[in-house]
Design a protein around this motif. Structure first.
Motif, PDB file in Angstrom:
ATOM      1  N   HIS A 145      -3.983 -28.632 -13.565  1.00 48.41           N
ATOM      2  CA  HIS A 145      -4.955 -27.797 -12.869  1.00 48.41           C
ATOM      3  C   HIS A 145      -5.232 -28.333 -11.465  1.00 48.41           C
ATOM      4  CE1 HIS A 145      -5.528 -26.927 -17.181  1.00 48.41           C
ATOM      5  NE2 HIS A 145      -5.680 -25.703 -16.743  1.00 48.41           N
ATOM      6  N   ALA A 146      -6.172 -27.685 -10.793  1.00 48.61           N
ATOM      7  CA  ALA A 146      -6.471 -28.041  -9.410  1.00 48.61           C
ATOM      8  C   ALA A 146      -7.064 -29.442  -9.310  1.00 48.61           C
ATOM      9  CB  ALA A 146      -7.429 -27.014  -8.806  1.00 48.61           C
ATOM     10  N   ILE A 147      -6.812 -30.082  -8.180  1.00 51.09           N
ATOM     11  CA  ILE A 147      -7.378 -31.406  -7.895  1.00 51.09           C
ATOM     12  C   ILE A 147      -8.633 -31.204  -7.051  1.00 51.09           C
ATOM     13  CG2 ILE A 147      -6.974 -33.650  -6.819  1.00 51.09           C
ATOM     14  CD1 ILE A 147      -3.958 -33.110  -7.186  1.00 51.09           C
ATOM     15  N   ASN A 148      -9.762 -31.650  -7.569  1.00 51.35           N
ATOM     16  CA  ASN A 148     -11.035 -31.506  -6.863  1.00 51.35           C
ATOM     17  C   ASN A 148     -11.770 -32.833  -6.819  1.00 51.35           C
ATOM     18  OD1 ASN A 148     -10.948 -28.692  -6.320  1.00 51.35           O
ATOM     19  ND2 ASN A 148     -11.498 -28.249  -8.432  1.00 51.35           N
ATOM     20  N   ASP A 149     -12.432 -33.104  -5.700  1.00 49.94           N
ATOM     21  CA  ASP A 149     -13.260 -34.305  -5.592  1.00 49.94           C
ATOM     22  C   ASP A 149     -14.501 -34.140  -6.464  1.00 49.94           C
ATOM     23  OD1 ASP A 149     -11.507 -35.483  -3.866  1.00 49.94           O
ATOM     24  OD2 ASP A 149     -12.613 -34.944  -2.047  1.00 49.94           O
ATOM     25  N   ARG A 150     -14.755 -35.151  -7.314  1.00 51.38           N
ATOM     26  CA  ARG A 150     -15.934 -35.105  -8.185  1.00 51.38           C
ATOM     27  C   ARG A 150     -16.571 -36.491  -8.241  1.00 51.38           C
ATOM     28  NH1 ARG A 150     -12.583 -32.093 -11.692  1.00 51.38           N
ATOM     29  NH2 ARG A 150     -12.490 -33.748 -13.254  1.00 51.38           N
ATOM     30  N   PRO A 151     -17.900 -36.558  -8.395  1.00 47.08           N
ATOM     31  CA  PRO A 151     -18.552 -37.862  -8.556  1.00 47.08           C
ATOM     32  C   PRO A 151     -18.253 -38.427  -9.943  1.00 47.08           C
ATOM     33  CG  PRO A 151     -20.155 -36.083  -8.756  1.00 47.08           C
ATOM     34  CD  PRO A 151     -18.865 -35.448  -8.353  1.00 47.08           C
ATOM     35  N   GLN A 203     -20.882 -47.764 -10.878  1.00 50.69           N
ATOM     36  CA  GLN A 203     -21.141 -47.196  -9.564  1.00 50.69           C
ATOM     37  C   GLN A 203     -20.580 -45.762  -9.495  1.00 50.69           C
ATOM     38  OE1 GLN A 203     -22.853 -48.890  -7.177  1.00 50.69           O
ATOM     39  NE2 GLN A 203     -23.057 -50.602  -8.616  1.00 50.69           N
ATOM     40  N   VAL A 204     -21.203 -44.936  -8.671  1.00 51.80           N
ATOM     41  CA  VAL A 204     -20.735 -43.564  -8.501  1.00 51.80           C
ATOM     42  C   VAL A 204     -19.728 -43.515  -7.352  1.00 51.80           C
ATOM     43  CG1 VAL A 204     -21.369 -41.190  -7.933  1.00 51.80           C
ATOM     44  CG2 VAL A 204     -22.876 -42.580  -9.394  1.00 51.80           C
ATOM     45  N   GLU A 205     -18.539 -43.019  -7.660  1.00 50.86           N
ATOM     46  CA  GLU A 205     -17.502 -42.861  -6.640  1.00 50.86           C
ATOM     47  C   GLU A 205     -17.019 -41.409  -6.633  1.00 50.86           C
ATOM     48  OE1 GLU A 205     -14.255 -45.573  -6.696  1.00 50.86           O
ATOM     49  OE2 GLU A 205     -15.501 -47.312  -7.253  1.00 50.86           O
ATOM     50  N   ILE A 206     -16.641 -40.946  -5.449  1.00 52.03           N
ATOM     51  CA  ILE A 206     -16.062 -39.609  -5.320  1.00 52.03           C
ATOM     52  C   ILE A 206     -14.552 -39.751  -5.445  1.00 52.03           C
ATOM     53  CG2 ILE A 206     -15.848 -37.533  -3.910  1.00 52.03           C
ATOM     54  CD1 ILE A 206     -18.671 -38.138  -4.859  1.00 52.03           C
ATOM     55  N   LEU A 207     -13.990 -39.148  -6.504  1.00 53.14           N
ATOM     56  CA  LEU A 207     -12.566 -39.299  -6.778  1.00 53.14           C
ATOM     57  C   LEU A 207     -11.896 -37.936  -6.935  1.00 53.14           C
ATOM     58  CD1 LEU A 207     -12.717 -42.165  -9.443  1.00 53.14           C
ATOM     59  CD2 LEU A 207     -12.088 -42.373  -7.030  1.00 53.14           C
ATOM     60  N   PRO A 208     -10.619 -37.848  -6.560  1.00 53.24           N
ATOM     61  CA  PRO A 208      -9.866 -36.599  -6.774  1.00 53.24           C
ATOM     62  C   PRO A 208      -9.459 -36.501  -8.243  1.00 53.24           C
ATOM     63  CG  PRO A 208      -8.448 -38.239  -5.762  1.00 53.24           C
ATOM     64  CD  PRO A 208      -9.803 -38.866  -5.859  1.00 53.24           C
ATOM     65  N   MET A 209     -10.051 -35.564  -8.959  1.00 52.21           N
ATOM     66  CA  MET A 209      -9.845 -35.464 -10.404  1.00 52.21           C
ATOM     67  C   MET A 209      -9.115 -34.171 -10.761  1.00 52.21           C
ATOM     68  SD  MET A 209     -11.231 -38.301 -11.365  1.00 52.21           S
ATOM     69  CE  MET A 209     -11.186 -38.073 -13.155  1.00 52.21           C
TER      70      MET A 209
END
Length: 412
Positions: free
Chosen positions: A356-362, A368-374
């Motif tokens: 599926h699509a790759i979206n940045d998610r916390p 720790q909270v990181e913004i990652l391409p999921m």
């Protein structure tokens, strides 16, 4: 006198339908010129001229059903005939009076030939049938065929020429004032009907269940950014994400043989090879070309083959041998923006992976909270054959291999 016959269909294809003739009786053709197109439930096959000569008689007409090696036309090698390369006229219609040819400079037809008759000459039977069903005049459609001719595919999804005065065969405007309620009825192609029946059968005849997971794409994206230029320079193809997913799936299939198996009646068939189908959406419908022996392919081999098969799929040039078989399938709805879906099985296979699509998610990483391409991954499987534990572990294996690509190189 030679015979032009339909191709020999494999056992999985019972018959086909002639969808278009590209020549008329008495027309001069060259060796390997396209004569006709036959649509089966899997692929559109082309029939070409065996030699230079003349098509003396068309035996099977558009929409006729033909079986393997049926006679469809008669051919005389070395003969000379009309050099007019316009598609065939409908043999069921009375012959039109002979008209004078259009001026060589592209002007209006000379005396005795009307513009409508000249346009009619450039329409194949399949195009005229589609025009009759849809009410759209082919003269108003942008053609993608040779010399700008309108094809049956153009009529299925017509792109109208930039002319506000365009009208249909009935004389009514094709696109009228804002608010006009329009509709179009076209018959389903054999390919789309077959796909529809197979998908319906898969949902009704299997115990299909879907399990989900998510994968952090950052390691793979970083690797791709670092090596993509070197990869393309060395191998001549771009480095995409699909090749790593194919290799990760292949490794996971080795560890979980049931996912690579199929059901044949009451028997379970365990395959000792890895043929992965890659679902491709084309103008003719969904097709699944197959990558053979992916365990023996490098990532460059996978990328090159996917590019080759994808191009053939879009051009309708896939051969039957390139679409049959397969022990596992990967479908990438992410290229169209799909966030999450439940892919449908491709029988007799027992599992299919959905990307599926790759979206940045916390995401929570080490507190720790990181913004990652999921990316969400989905594995649909036949619960009659595969237990939930195996399905989940299989999907987790793909997740781990994608998140740490070095594991594939180190065979971990």
């Amino acid at each position: 006198m030679a015979e032009i016959k339909a191709p020999v269909f494999p056992e999985s294809v019972a018959d086909g339908t002639i969808v278009e003739w590209h020549v008329t009786e008495g027309q001069q053709v060259n060796r390997d010129d396209l004569l006709a197109e036959i649509e089966t439930d899997k692929v559109v096959l082309e029939v070409v001229a065996p030699d230079d000569g003349v098509v003396t008689k068309i035996v099977k007409q558009v929409d006729d059903t033909v079986e393997s090696a049926d006679l469809i036309a008669e051919f005389e090698a070395g003969a000379s005939g009309s050099t007019d390369d316009a598609p065939a006229v409908d043999p069921d219609q009375p012959a039109a009076p002979v008209q004078a040819k259009q001026a060589a400079d592209g002007g209006e037809p000379t005396q005795g030939a009307s513009a409508a008759e000249a346009d009619h000459k450039d329409q194949s039977p399949a195009v005229r049938k589609a025009a009759k069903e849809s009410g759209v005049d082919p003269k108003n459609v942008e053609g993608t065929g040779r010399g700008g001719r309108v094809t049956k595919t153009d009529m299925a999804s017509p792109t109208l020429k930039a002319d506000s005065s365009i009208k249909s065969d009935s004389g009514r405007p094709v696109a009228e004032s804002v608010g006009e309620r329009t509709e179009k009825r076209v018959p389903m192609t054999r390919l789309r009907k077959t796909v529809a029946n197979r998908l319906l059968s898969a949902s009704q005849d299997t115990a299909m269940l879907t399990t989900f997971n998510e994968v952090n794409m950052k390691p793979l994206m970083d690797m791709r950014a670092k090596y993509k230029e070197q990869f393309e320079k060395r191998h001549g193809v771009r480095l995409g994400f699909m090749s790593l997913f194919v290799k990760a799936a292949t490794e996971a299939l080795k560890r979980f043989p049931a996912v690579n198996a199929s059901l044949d009646g009451d028997d379970i068939v365990y395959h000792g090879f890895y043929d992965i189908g890659v679902a491709v959406s084309s103008d003719r419908g969904l097709v699944v070309p197959v990558l053979r022996d992916t365990d023996r392919m490098s990532m460059a081999d996978v990328e090159s083959k996917i590019r080759e098969l994808g191009g053939k799929a879009q051009d309708g040039k896939l051969g039957l041998d390139e679409m049959t078989g397969g022990t596992f399938t990967i479908s990438n709805g992410g290229v169209f923006g799909s966030l999450m879906s439940t892919p449908i099985l491709n029988p007799p296979q027992t599992a299919i992976l959905g990307m599926h699509a790759i979206n940045d998610r916390p995401m929570a990483v080490n507190g720790q909270v990181e913004i990652l391409p999921m990316m969400y991954l989905a594995l649909s499987y036949d619960h009659r054959m595969i237990d939930g534990k195996e399905a989940v572990q299989f999907l987790v294996t793909i997740k781990e291999l994608v998140e740490d690509p070095a594991m594939l190189l180190l065979d971990l």
